[in-house]
Scaffold this active site. Sequence first.
Site, PDB file in Angstrom:
ATOM      1  N   LEU A 125       0.830  -1.214   0.000  1.00 16.66           N
ATOM      2  CA  LEU A 125       0.000   0.000   0.000  1.00 16.66           C
ATOM      3  C   LEU A 125       0.863   1.262   0.000  1.00 16.66           C
ATOM      4  CD1 LEU A 125      -2.863   1.216   0.193  1.00 16.66           C
ATOM      5  CD2 LEU A 125      -2.697   1.022   2.684  1.00 16.66           C
ATOM      6  N   THR A 158       6.988  -4.962   3.636  1.00 21.53           N
ATOM      7  CA  THR A 158       7.479  -6.093   4.434  1.00 21.53           C
ATOM      8  C   THR A 158       7.411  -7.367   3.590  1.00 21.53           C
ATOM      9  OG1 THR A 158       6.736  -5.043   6.477  1.00 21.53           O
ATOM     10  CG2 THR A 158       7.061  -7.443   6.546  1.00 21.53           C
ATOM     11  N   ARG A 244      -4.012  -4.069  12.728  1.00 23.86           N
ATOM     12  CA  ARG A 244      -3.673  -3.306  13.946  1.00 23.86           C
ATOM     13  C   ARG A 244      -3.803  -4.165  15.194  1.00 23.86           C
ATOM     14  NH1 ARG A 244      -6.311   2.154  11.307  1.00 23.86           N
ATOM     15  NH2 ARG A 244      -4.422   2.538  10.073  1.00 23.86           N
ATOM     16  N   ARG A 269      20.747  -9.069  40.166  1.00 21.60           N
ATOM     17  CA  ARG A 269      21.719  -7.976  40.306  1.00 21.60           C
ATOM     18  C   ARG A 269      21.617  -7.329  41.695  1.00 21.60           C
ATOM     19  NH1 ARG A 269      26.442  -6.023  38.276  1.00 21.60           N
ATOM     20  NH2 ARG A 269      26.520  -3.735  38.371  1.00 21.60           N
ATOM     21  N   GLY A 341      24.039  -0.191  32.740  1.00 19.93           N
ATOM     22  CA  GLY A 341      24.935  -0.159  31.579  1.00 19.93           C
ATOM     23  C   GLY A 341      24.817  -1.405  30.720  1.00 19.93           C
ATOM     24  N   GLU A 364       1.538   0.301  10.081  1.00 16.24           N
ATOM     25  CA  GLU A 364       0.073   0.067  10.095  1.00 16.24           C
ATOM     26  C   GLU A 364      -0.660   1.248  10.737  1.00 16.24           C
ATOM     27  OE1 GLU A 364      -1.488  -3.700  10.214  1.00 16.24           O
ATOM     28  OE2 GLU A 364       0.356  -4.651   9.526  1.00 16.24           O
ATOM     29  N   GLU A 368      -0.239   8.923  15.722  1.00 20.11           N
ATOM     30  CA  GLU A 368      -1.051  10.111  15.403  1.00 20.11           C
ATOM     31  C   GLU A 368      -2.267   9.698  14.569  1.00 20.11           C
ATOM     32  OE1 GLU A 368       2.446  10.027  14.887  1.00 20.11           O
ATOM     33  OE2 GLU A 368       2.580  10.869  16.900  1.00 20.11           O
TER      34      GLU A 368
HETATM   35  C1  LIG Z   1       9.684  -1.471   9.017  1.00 15.72           C
HETATM   36  C2  LIG Z   1       8.492  -0.992   8.262  1.00 15.72           C
HETATM   37  C3  LIG Z   1       7.666  -1.907   7.651  1.00 15.72           C
HETATM   38  C4  LIG Z   1       6.547  -1.470   6.924  1.00 15.72           C
HETATM   39  N1  LIG Z   1       5.775  -2.385   6.255  1.00 15.72           N
HETATM   40  C5  LIG Z   1       4.793  -1.949   5.405  1.00 15.72           C
HETATM   41  C6  LIG Z   1       4.096  -2.875   4.574  1.00 15.72           C
HETATM   42  O1  LIG Z   1       4.318  -4.082   4.626  1.00 15.72           O
HETATM   43  N2  LIG Z   1       3.178  -2.387   3.713  1.00 15.72           N
HETATM   44  C7  LIG Z   1       2.891  -1.053   3.615  1.00 15.72           C
HETATM   45  O2  LIG Z   1       2.048  -0.688   2.801  1.00 15.72           O
HETATM   46  N3  LIG Z   1       3.529  -0.152   4.404  1.00 15.72           N
HETATM   47  C8  LIG Z   1       4.479  -0.570   5.292  1.00 15.72           C
HETATM   48  N4  LIG Z   1       5.149   0.339   6.079  1.00 15.72           N
HETATM   49  C9  LIG Z   1       4.858   1.770   5.936  1.00 15.72           C
HETATM   50  C10 LIG Z   1       4.202   2.376   7.149  1.00 15.72           C
HETATM   51  O3  LIG Z   1       2.877   1.950   7.280  1.00 15.72           O
HETATM   52  C11 LIG Z   1       4.338   3.903   7.011  1.00 15.72           C
HETATM   53  O4  LIG Z   1       5.703   4.206   7.227  1.00 15.72           O
HETATM   54  C12 LIG Z   1       3.479   4.655   7.997  1.00 15.72           C
HETATM   55  O5  LIG Z   1       2.120   4.504   7.681  1.00 15.72           O
HETATM   56  C13 LIG Z   1       3.807   6.148   8.033  1.00 15.72           C
HETATM   57  O6  LIG Z   1       3.874   6.680   6.732  1.00 15.72           O
HETATM   58  P1  LIG Z   1       5.150   7.574   6.307  1.00 15.72           P
HETATM   59  O7  LIG Z   1       6.364   6.820   6.677  1.00 15.72           O
HETATM   60  O8  LIG Z   1       4.958   7.961   4.895  1.00 15.72           O
HETATM   61  O9  LIG Z   1       5.061   8.842   7.254  1.00 15.72           O
HETATM   62  P2  LIG Z   1       4.230  10.189   6.949  1.00 15.72           P
HETATM   63  O10 LIG Z   1       2.859   9.839   6.509  1.00 15.72           O
HETATM   64  O11 LIG Z   1       5.043  11.045   6.069  1.00 15.72           O
HETATM   65  O12 LIG Z   1       4.164  10.830   8.395  1.00 15.72           O
HETATM   66  C14 LIG Z   1       5.265  11.535   8.978  1.00 15.72           C
HETATM   67  C15 LIG Z   1       4.846  12.027  10.363  1.00 15.72           C
HETATM   68  O13 LIG Z   1       3.737  12.939  10.239  1.00 15.72           O
HETATM   69  C16 LIG Z   1       2.665  12.488  11.041  1.00 15.72           C
HETATM   70  N5  LIG Z   1       1.397  12.811  10.385  1.00 15.72           N
HETATM   71  C17 LIG Z   1       1.064  12.548   9.100  1.00 15.72           C
HETATM   72  N6  LIG Z   1      -0.178  12.999   8.858  1.00 15.72           N
HETATM   73  C18 LIG Z   1      -0.635  13.538  10.014  1.00 15.72           C
HETATM   74  C19 LIG Z   1      -1.842  14.172  10.407  1.00 15.72           C
HETATM   75  N7  LIG Z   1      -2.880  14.312   9.563  1.00 15.72           N
HETATM   76  N8  LIG Z   1      -1.957  14.625  11.688  1.00 15.72           N
HETATM   77  C20 LIG Z   1      -0.924  14.458  12.560  1.00 15.72           C
HETATM   78  N9  LIG Z   1       0.248  13.870  12.248  1.00 15.72           N
HETATM   79  C21 LIG Z   1       0.385  13.423  10.993  1.00 15.72           C
HETATM   80  C22 LIG Z   1       2.857  10.980  11.189  1.00 15.72           C
HETATM   81  O14 LIG Z   1       2.201  10.466  12.329  1.00 15.72           O
HETATM   82  C23 LIG Z   1       4.386  10.891  11.294  1.00 15.72           C
HETATM   83  O15 LIG Z   1       4.754  11.189  12.617  1.00 15.72           O
HETATM   84  C24 LIG Z   1       6.243  -0.086   6.849  1.00 15.72           C
HETATM   85  C25 LIG Z   1       7.078   0.838   7.506  1.00 15.72           C
HETATM   86  C26 LIG Z   1       8.189   0.400   8.197  1.00 15.72           C
HETATM   87  C27 LIG Z   1       9.065   1.426   8.856  1.00 15.72           C
END
Ligand SMILES: Cc1cc2nc3c(=O)[nH]c(=O)nc-3n(C[C@H](O)[C@H](O)[C@H](O)COP(=O)(O)OP(=O)(O)OC[C@H]3O[C@@H](n4cnc5c(N)ncnc54)[C@H](O)[C@@H]3O)c2cc1C
Length: 382
Positions: A125, A158, A244, A269, A341, A364, A368
């Site tokens: 996604l 993933t 979730r 400890r 430590g 997922e 926020e």
């Molecule tokens: C190890 C790992 C595995 C993953 N696996 C998958 C997978 O299998 N499939 C898949 O589809 N995705 C996967 N993801 C993606 C993951 O779901 C996204 O990284 C996540 O949804 C956040 O999106 P972003 O990284 O683009 O952050 P952004 O959307 O750019 O957000 C950046 C920050 O802004 C905040 N933010 C954004 N919008 C708002 C708002 N409206 N109000 C307040 N705060 C906001 C967010 O909370 C975050 O703190 C994976 C991510 C990681 C790190």
Amino acid sequence: MTFEPSEAQAAVAATARAYARERIAPAVRENDRSEKFPVQLIRGLGELGLLAVNVPAEFGGSEAGAVAAALSMMELAAVDASVAVIVGVTNMVAEIIARYGSPEQKDRHLPRLASGEYLAGAFGLSEPGAGSDPAAISTRAVRRGEGWVLDGAKQWITSGDVAGVVVVWARTDPELGGGRSITAFLLQPGMHGFSVGRHEEKMGQRCSSTVSLAFDGVELPDEARLGAVGQGMAIALSALDGGRIGIAAQATGTMRAALDAAATYAKERKTFGRPIAEHQAVAFMLADMATSHDAGRLMTLRAAGLKEVGASITQAASMAKLFASEAAQRVVDAAVQIHGGYGYTEEYPVAKLYRDARVQRIYEGTSEIQRMVIARNLLRGP
Ligand SMILES: Cc1cc2nc3c(=O)[nH]c(=O)nc-3n(C[C@H](O)[C@H](O)[C@H](O)COP(=O)(O)OP(=O)(O)OC[C@H]3O[C@@H](n4cnc5c(N)ncnc54)[C@H](O)[C@@H]3O)c2cc1C
């Protein structure tokens, strides 16, 4: 109301616990260090029916329900969150196909996902420019004859490099904005124009691979479409509700591992002539950790119980994920603190737990986003 799992649910949890302790635990450190996908462990989990716990038996699943799936996830995560997340996403993909797939798609993919023949399922996604807001994806599928041509890219997927099947969401109607124009497709490795890009080098959960995917004119028959045209966002959101619960269960497992390690260490400890567990400041930390673990477990199982009876789970699943992942962060931090430590070294398990827990608040749906979902539900009129 009962707070105890049924005999059948407890049996699934016991199977997962035994496998995690006997097979996964001895390999944890090496898998974390090498970042290699744990092929043999996944095949073993397939043999035990833990890759499709909540999928009908006629398609090779265990048909044990959502509560058993959550309990199994807690047991795996208490030993290795990396393995747990691989298994969690595969279960999620199997459930999506079981719910929305055509008879042919179910026959083709579910037995292979359940048995481990596929190694994994992947959920495609997120994109480089769209994570929290999946309605903003730009991967597109254009009609050509009877089929589709797919172009675009995914990020953070993933198991995207090892999966036998990848659910990919694409925009199918450029005229319509937002989620209404998004459709899901099932892709398989080896399709012309479908390639795997960069492997992310991660802070934690390192033997779970996280990759980008690229689609360059991938030709798909209409039979590769999952669900109806335009139904993609609804499929993604309902899958994420269930996913979730999986992350909440994972975070609960992480909390249990941190609590167990910290309690053991605190009894061994000694400082100032007695075990540190006898210093009230440390004992109170352990008390708070145990309370957080218990609350996370109860919220997770409540959400799973609602899922099992077909009730709406959006609110309960988001609350469980938000609470358990935030609580896990505090619990792993306390576990490191109790180890002093030594907690900052890889000699003890808590450093890895600390690294592994961090992403539970991100994937997922970040914390926020969970708060946005919860507030939206809360404020919606009766
Ligand atoms: C190890 C790992 C595995 C993953 N696996 C998958 C997978 O299998 N499939 C898949 O589809 N995705 C996967 N993801 C993606 C993951 O779901 C996204 O990284 C996540 O949804 C956040 O999106 P972003 O990284 O683009 O952050 P952004 O959307 O750019 O957000 C950046 C920050 O802004 C905040 N933010 C954004 N919008 C708002 C708002 N409206 N109000 C307040 N705060 C906001 C967010 O909370 C975050 O703190 C994976 C991510 C990681 C790190």
